[in-house]
Every structure is written in structure tokens, then in C-alpha cells.
Design an enzyme around this catalytic site. Sequence first.
Site, PDB file in Angstrom:
ATOM      1  N   TYR A 133      17.729  17.146  32.322  1.00 53.47           N
ATOM      2  CA  TYR A 133      18.190  16.174  31.307  1.00 53.47           C
ATOM      3  C   TYR A 133      18.338  16.845  29.946  1.00 53.47           C
ATOM      4  O   TYR A 133      19.408  16.781  29.322  1.00 53.47           O
ATOM      5  CB  TYR A 133      17.220  14.990  31.211  1.00 53.47           C
ATOM      6  CG  TYR A 133      17.397  14.197  29.931  1.00 53.47           C
ATOM      7  CD1 TYR A 133      18.556  13.456  29.701  1.00 53.47           C
ATOM      8  CD2 TYR A 133      16.419  14.214  28.931  1.00 53.47           C
ATOM      9  CE1 TYR A 133      18.734  12.757  28.509  1.00 53.47           C
ATOM     10  CE2 TYR A 133      16.590  13.516  27.744  1.00 53.47           C
ATOM     11  CZ  TYR A 133      17.747  12.791  27.536  1.00 53.47           C
ATOM     12  OH  TYR A 133      17.920  12.106  26.353  1.00 53.47           O
ATOM     13  N   SER A 134      17.258  17.500  29.480  1.00 52.28           N
ATOM     14  CA  SER A 134      17.329  18.033  28.111  1.00 52.28           C
ATOM     15  C   SER A 134      18.313  19.197  28.014  1.00 52.28           C
ATOM     16  O   SER A 134      18.968  19.377  26.982  1.00 52.28           O
ATOM     17  CB  SER A 134      15.947  18.403  27.580  1.00 52.28           C
ATOM     18  OG  SER A 134      15.239  19.203  28.475  1.00 52.28           O
TER      19      SER A 134
ATOM     20  N   TYR B 285       0.750  10.431  33.811  1.00 46.74           N
ATOM     21  CA  TYR B 285       1.044  11.743  34.407  1.00 46.74           C
ATOM     22  C   TYR B 285       0.015  12.772  33.927  1.00 46.74           C
ATOM     23  O   TYR B 285      -0.196  12.920  32.711  1.00 46.74           O
ATOM     24  CB  TYR B 285       2.428  12.245  33.985  1.00 46.74           C
ATOM     25  CG  TYR B 285       3.615  11.475  34.511  1.00 46.74           C
ATOM     26  CD1 TYR B 285       3.476  10.438  35.435  1.00 46.74           C
ATOM     27  CD2 TYR B 285       4.898  11.803  34.089  1.00 46.74           C
ATOM     28  CE1 TYR B 285       4.580   9.757  35.911  1.00 46.74           C
ATOM     29  CE2 TYR B 285       6.010  11.125  34.565  1.00 46.74           C
ATOM     30  CZ  TYR B 285       5.843  10.101  35.469  1.00 46.74           C
ATOM     31  OH  TYR B 285       6.948   9.425  35.929  1.00 46.74           O
TER      32      TYR B 285
ATOM     33  N   ASP C   3      34.248   4.957  32.585  1.00 49.06           N
ATOM     34  CA  ASP C   3      33.463   6.196  32.620  1.00 49.06           C
ATOM     35  C   ASP C   3      33.915   7.132  31.498  1.00 49.06           C
ATOM     36  O   ASP C   3      35.116   7.435  31.398  1.00 49.06           O
ATOM     37  CB  ASP C   3      33.704   6.855  33.999  1.00 49.06           C
ATOM     38  CG  ASP C   3      32.766   8.016  34.263  1.00 49.06           C
ATOM     39  OD1 ASP C   3      32.316   8.675  33.297  1.00 49.06           O
ATOM     40  OD2 ASP C   3      32.482   8.267  35.446  1.00 49.06           O
TER      41      ASP C   3
ATOM     42  N   ALA D 270       7.038  17.650  36.874  1.00 43.30           N
ATOM     43  CA  ALA D 270       7.350  19.087  36.912  1.00 43.30           C
ATOM     44  C   ALA D 270       7.912  19.521  35.556  1.00 43.30           C
ATOM     45  O   ALA D 270       8.780  18.848  34.999  1.00 43.30           O
ATOM     46  CB  ALA D 270       8.374  19.363  38.010  1.00 43.30           C
TER      47      ALA D 270
ATOM     48  N   LYS E 187      21.690  17.600  27.613  1.00 46.49           N
ATOM     49  CA  LYS E 187      21.887  17.104  26.240  1.00 46.49           C
ATOM     50  C   LYS E 187      22.099  18.285  25.291  1.00 46.49           C
ATOM     51  O   LYS E 187      22.925  18.222  24.378  1.00 46.49           O
ATOM     52  CB  LYS E 187      20.675  16.275  25.781  1.00 46.49           C
ATOM     53  CG  LYS E 187      20.521  14.937  26.475  1.00 46.49           C
ATOM     54  CD  LYS E 187      21.669  13.965  26.235  1.00 46.49           C
ATOM     55  CE  LYS E 187      21.719  13.440  24.815  1.00 46.49           C
ATOM     56  NZ  LYS E 187      22.753  12.362  24.664  1.00 46.49           N
TER      57      LYS E 187
ATOM     58  N   THR F 280      18.852  14.104  21.344  1.00 44.78           N
ATOM     59  CA  THR F 280      17.405  13.943  21.486  1.00 44.78           C
ATOM     60  C   THR F 280      16.646  15.156  20.946  1.00 44.78           C
ATOM     61  O   THR F 280      17.180  16.278  20.943  1.00 44.78           O
ATOM     62  CB  THR F 280      17.064  13.749  22.982  1.00 44.78           C
ATOM     63  OG1 THR F 280      15.662  13.851  23.173  1.00 44.78           O
ATOM     64  CG2 THR F 280      17.740  14.800  23.860  1.00 44.78           C
ATOM     65  N   ASP F 281      15.395  14.935  20.583  1.00 40.75           N
ATOM     66  CA  ASP F 281      14.553  16.061  20.140  1.00 40.75           C
ATOM     67  C   ASP F 281      14.184  16.989  21.299  1.00 40.75           C
ATOM     68  O   ASP F 281      13.704  18.103  21.075  1.00 40.75           O
ATOM     69  CB  ASP F 281      13.287  15.554  19.437  1.00 40.75           C
ATOM     70  CG  ASP F 281      12.398  14.665  20.297  1.00 40.75           C
ATOM     71  OD1 ASP F 281      12.766  14.374  21.463  1.00 40.75           O
ATOM     72  OD2 ASP F 281      11.323  14.261  19.801  1.00 40.75           O
ATOM     73  N   GLU F 282      14.416  16.520  22.539  1.00 38.05           N
ATOM     74  CA  GLU F 282      14.013  17.344  23.696  1.00 38.05           C
ATOM     75  C   GLU F 282      14.812  18.631  23.811  1.00 38.05           C
ATOM     76  O   GLU F 282      14.423  19.527  24.562  1.00 38.05           O
ATOM     77  CB  GLU F 282      14.173  16.541  24.989  1.00 38.05           C
ATOM     78  CG  GLU F 282      13.289  15.343  25.022  1.00 38.05           C
ATOM     79  CD  GLU F 282      13.205  14.727  26.405  1.00 38.05           C
ATOM     80  OE1 GLU F 282      13.539  15.387  27.388  1.00 38.05           O
ATOM     81  OE2 GLU F 282      12.791  13.564  26.476  1.00 38.05           O
TER      82      GLU F 282
END
Length: 332
Positions: free
Chosen positions: A148-149, A205, A58, A272, A152, A121-123
Amino acid sequence: MERLLVTGGAGFIGSNFVHHLMEHTDLRVTVLDKLTYAASKESLEGLPEDRVQLVVGDIAEAEVVDPLVAEHDAVVHYAAESHNDNSLHDPSPFIKTNILGTFTILEAVRKHEKRLHHVSTDEVYGDLELDDPKRFTEDTPYNPSSPYSASKAGSDHLVRAWVRSFGVQATVSNCSNNYGPWQHIEKFIPRQITNVIDGIRPKLYGSGENVRDWIHADDHSSAVLTILEKGRIGETYLIGADGEKNNLEVVQLILTLMGQPADAFDHVTDRAGHDLRYAIESGKLRQELGWSPQFQDFESGLADTIEWYQAHEDWWRPHKDAVEATYAEKGQ
Ligand code: NAD
Ligand code: TDX
């Protein structure tokens, strides 16, 4: 540089990078991977045993990370919880792996004075309007939407702070949506391909107007290696291949390539907080470091990816029912 530690190297993009290193460098690689549900040891099969070893562990545990970092020349950090939908259901592993895990890596590279490349990421930049003429650049302000974003984005901020405050020798890259072999079937493209194989209608979606900027995972790997070799310390590079497509177009293309009517899909409950559009301006990486993508034709890259999932049913089949049952519970 002789020995590289690749975190998350048993996942979709990390394993692609390890294969890329075997083909294009003489480096020896240690993969550090917790082997979560998203990992697959099969993706690392066939690699030379004298050049690649897997350590199961981990990234959030310093006693695992510290001695490994000490014995390698550089770290390329892919390990993360990566699926937006999962982060809406339970954000906690995202905070632990993406933020505490990155913190643990940073403390080890700081202590042992090792080079780090952090994969993001680009997010982290949030989303764009459909008609916005601007795309994301290295100067776009951070504005993440999902757990998530946001996790990150948090990890990127930690890396930037460790560079500035402690002189850590790090680079960061923020890439757009990847596609290709070995992507987990919870994700959009492999989910729809495996649905069609199973006679299930693809699930879109909301309206399907959301745009993603697709890049083949092989091109992401060549970009990361370019940054590792030639990137300026402390800099961020955006990685993208001018592959904007809305989700409706992608579903229709999958259906057509698989010999089905283009309208044989269902609209389902929207995600969402669903980001509307991502788009990358990758001029800095191209002009400064001379990188360019090899997969310019999304349709043929997608056709190859469809063939790969058709030929690797034994890999994804054991997970399909459980993935679809989880989506069905959410009306998706
Ligand atoms: P993935 O979910 O397929 O793989 C992640 C890997 O990390 C898995 O092998 C998993 O076992 C491992 N991992 C998770 N938690 C860990 C932990 N605590 N310790 C050690 N290993 C752990 O993800 P992916 O799509 O290959 O993404 C890899 C990286 O690239 C992530 O950092 C992601 O944010 C970034 N990224 C992904 C995309 C994309 O389109 N998939 C785009 C841009 C950036
Ligand atoms: O069944 C679906 N139907 C659907 O319409 C699924 C699973 C997704 N979608 C939509 C949501 C998105 O607009 O398709 C688009 C792509 O979805 P995902 O594959 O879940 O990717 P995304 O949320 O865009 O994030 C991906 O790219 C950026 C990766 O999962 C991230 O790890 C990466 O940072």
C-alpha cells in the site's frame, strides 16, 4: 474555481471533504468513484442535488477520466485502495488504482491544463523509532514498507515528476491516520468499537506499542481545502494534529469509554512488516498557510466516534461478519 472533481468522494475521507465543501464553499462537485467495497453512497446522502453529482467509474480508465477532467476547474484526488492488510493479501488492485489510476488523472490534467491536488499519506516515509526526537517533515526521504505505502509513494513520485517535467499545476499532501464517522470497519478504531458493541474482545496486533498520529477527518478536510485555495504549486504539505498514541492506549481508551475493563482485549498475530511509529511535523502548513486543527482532544473526538458507530449500526452491520471472518483466517 467553480466546479471540482473529487475522486474517491464516496469513501471515508473523500465524503467528509465533500460535506466540508458544501458547508464552507459555493463550489459544485462531481464525485468520481468506482464504488468498491470501501465506498458508501450513504455517506453522500442529504447533500444538495444541485451541487453534488456522483459518477460511478474507474480512475484508471482514461475514457472515463478525460472528459470529466475537461469539464471541471480542478481535481482533488482521494481515490485509492487504502488498507495495508489488504495490500499484503493481494497487492494488484493497489498497483492498478493507486499508480495507474494516478497516472491516468495526471495525463488528463496535463492535457486539459487543470489544477490537481493529490491526497497522500505519511506512510510513504516509512517508520520512526519510538524514541526518535525527529518527526516526518516535507524533507524526509521516501522509504515505504508495505505494498500500500509503496503504491502511494509511487503515485506521489508521478505527481512530482509531472509537475517538474510537464508543468502540471499540482500540490501534494501527506496526512497521518484519520479517525471519525464513516470509516470502514476493517480499520483499527472502527473495528474495535464494533467489536465491543458485539461483545467481541478488541484485537491488538503484536505488543500494541506501535504509534499512530491521529487526526480527525474533519481536520484533514479543512487542511486539503486550505492547500487547494492557498498552497504553492509544486509544493508538498504534511498534515497532522500532534495526536501520537500507541495502539494499546487507543484500545484501552475505547474499552474504558465503552464501560468495559481496560484489559478486556486480545493480542493477536502481528501485521507483516508492521510500521512502528508515524509522527508528523506540520509546521509548514500551519505557518505558511495559517491552518490549524479544530479537534485537539482525542478522547472527546473518539467518544463522538463511538457514539456515531452505536447510532449507525444499520450501516456497518451487513459487513461485520465477513470482515471478522477474513481477519480470523489470518489469526487476527
Ligand atoms: P477509503 O478506502 O475509505 O475510500 C477510497 C474510495 O476510493 C472508495 O470510495 C473507493 O470506492 C474509491 N476507489 C477505489 N478505487 C477506485 C478506482 N479505481 N476508481 C475510482 N474510485 C476508486 O479510503 P480513505 O481512508 O477515505 O482514504 C482516502 C485517501 O486518503 C487515499 O488516497 C488514502 O491513501 C489517503 N489517506 C488516508 C488516510 C487514512 O487514515 N485513512 C490517511 C492519509 C491519507
Ligand atoms: O485489528 C487491528 N488491530 C491492530 O492492532 C487493526 C485493523 C489494526 N491494528 C493496528 C495496525 C496499525 O498499527 O492499528 C494501527 C492502525 O491500523 P489501520 O487502521 O489499518 O491503519 P494504518 O495501517 O496505520 O493505515 C492508515 O493510516 C494511513 C490508513 O488505513 C491508510 O490508508 C493511511 O494511509
